[in-house]
Scaffold this active site. Structure first.
Site, PDB file in Angstrom:
ATOM      1  N   HIS A 136       9.263  32.635  43.098  1.00  0.00           N
ATOM      2  CA  HIS A 136       9.895  32.613  44.089  1.00  0.00           C
ATOM      3  C   HIS A 136       9.996  31.201  44.704  1.00  0.00           C
ATOM      4  O   HIS A 136      11.017  30.763  45.077  1.00  0.00           O
ATOM      5  CB  HIS A 136       9.908  33.828  44.925  1.00  0.00           C
ATOM      6  N   HIS A 141      12.818  27.918  46.004  1.00  0.00           N
ATOM      7  CA  HIS A 141      12.719  26.848  47.305  1.00  0.00           C
ATOM      8  C   HIS A 141      12.782  25.547  47.042  1.00  0.00           C
ATOM      9  O   HIS A 141      13.430  24.873  47.523  1.00  0.00           O
ATOM     10  CB  HIS A 141      11.610  27.105  48.314  1.00  0.00           C
TER      11      HIS A 141
HETATM   12  N1  HBI Z   1       4.707  32.290  54.592  1.00  0.00           N
HETATM   13  N2  HBI Z   1       3.826  31.405  52.757  1.00  0.00           N
HETATM   14  C1  HBI Z   1       5.000  31.691  53.774  1.00  0.00           C
HETATM   15  N3  HBI Z   1       6.381  31.776  53.223  1.00  0.00           N
HETATM   16  C2  HBI Z   1       7.319  32.012  53.917  1.00  0.00           C
HETATM   17  O1  HBI Z   1       8.524  32.058  53.574  1.00  0.00           O
HETATM   18  C3  HBI Z   1       7.092  32.587  55.277  1.00  0.00           C
HETATM   19  C4  HBI Z   1       5.653  32.656  55.417  1.00  0.00           C
HETATM   20  N4  HBI Z   1       5.427  32.879  56.825  1.00  0.00           N
HETATM   21  C5  HBI Z   1       6.551  33.450  58.017  1.00  0.00           C
HETATM   22  C6  HBI Z   1       8.002  33.214  57.234  1.00  0.00           C
HETATM   23  N5  HBI Z   1       8.020  33.024  56.138  1.00  0.00           N
HETATM   24  C7  HBI Z   1       8.995  33.932  57.859  1.00  0.00           C
HETATM   25  O2  HBI Z   1       8.416  34.542  59.128  1.00  0.00           O
HETATM   26  C8  HBI Z   1       9.992  32.831  58.591  1.00  0.00           C
HETATM   27  O3  HBI Z   1      11.116  33.143  58.967  1.00  0.00           O
HETATM   28  C9  HBI Z   1       9.340  32.087  59.668  1.00  0.00           C
HETATM   29 FE    FE Z   2      11.159  32.320  50.363  1.00  0.00          FE
END
Ligand code: HBI
Ligand code: FE
Length: 279
Positions: A136, A141
């Protein structure tokens, strides 16, 4: 050092990652030797299946950047991707054991470091996995981080997140992340396309998000998006559509503090709540 595991949403299972390996900033080195042949094969099969689904559904900017990930038949080494990524937009991938708390997450993005989960789903989870795994994060990303405008948006998002944390507005801002970086749609000359990582790394949601008549599709509008709740374990019932990555970037130029103030007093929208005007 070691960190406490982090779980999001309703999941009642312990998280998969080994957080004892994480440093204070929640990052951990990619333990490349730990991948089994089954892991590499799972990555190869996921990559192959997803690639075949992209034409006519995925953003052209994503399709053009995807080969920059490098290996398709084995899990790529982060440092190899970083050689190309750092050259392109000054970003670098860092390993994490899985989901990490908001502030460490925002801090990494604000410093142009993208957290990539370092483990991959088991073969029996090929169809679906709740927690973001390396496929993913890498496939979904990373390619668009090679796009300069999108890369700048993601950094600005991280900077905005650190401010939002101070204003108690993380929930509102996380909806912007969800409906753009994770599940965003874009109108390109050839038609509606997906650019969100949660869609691009999903075999079923790619066609659903672009073609299905079920979900509503609204023009991305900061306040409507920040007021719209989301679900983490079903296809989205609302998608927000942009006309360009420049639009995303320009939107983050505003100071969100007064917007948060205004939104605090307004009712939220359910994930499936309809609007009179669709995109
Ligand atoms: N941590 N590793 C990781 N990947 C994410 O996409 C991620 C996260 N922590 C918080 C988060 N996304 C979401 O709360 C965001 O919307 C900030
Ligand atoms: Fe993601």
């Amino acid at each position: 050092m070691g960190q406490a595991p982090v779980v999001y949403g309703q999941s009642n299972r312990p998280p998969r990652g080994d957080y004892s390996r994480a440093s204070a900033d929640y990052t951990c080195p990619q333990n490349y030797a730990s991948y089994t042949e089954a892991d590499h094969d799972t990555y190869r099969r996921l990559y192959e299946r997803q690639c075949a689904l992209l034409p006519g559904l995925a953003s052209q900017a994503f399709i053009d950047a995807l080969p920059l990930l490098g290996a398709r038949d084995r899990i790529p080494r982060f440092e190899e991707v970083n050689e190309r990524l750092y050259q392109a937009t000054g970003w670098e991938l860092v390993g994490v054991p899985g989901l990490i708390p908001e502030v460490p997450f925002f801090t990494l993005l604000a410093n142009r470091k993208f957290p990539v989960t370092d483990w991959i789903r088991k073969p029996e989870e090929f169809e679906y996995i709740v927690e973001p795994d390396i496929f993913h994060d890498l496939f979904g990303h990373v390619p668009l981080l090679f796009n300069p405008v999108f890369a700048d948006y993601v950094q600005r998002y991280g900077q905005g997140g650190l401010k939002a944390e101070g204003l108690g507005a993380c929930e509102m801002l996380s909806r912007l992340y969800w409906y753009t970086i994770e599940f965003g749609l874009i109108r390109e000359p050839a038609g509606l396309r997906a650019y969100g990582a949660g869609i691009l790394s999903s075999s079923g949601e790619l066609a659903h998000s672009v073609r299905s008549p079920e979900p509503q599709r609204l023009p991305l509008q900061l306040e409507r998006t920040m007021r719209t709740r989301y679900k983490i374990d079903t296809y989205q019932q609302t998608y927000f559509v942009i006309d360009s990555f420049e639009q995303l970037f320009d939107m983050t130029a505003a100071d969100f503090a007064p917007i948060y103030e205004r939104l605090r007093g307004l009712p939220e929208f359910a994930a499936d709540e309809r609007d009179a005007v669709a995109a």
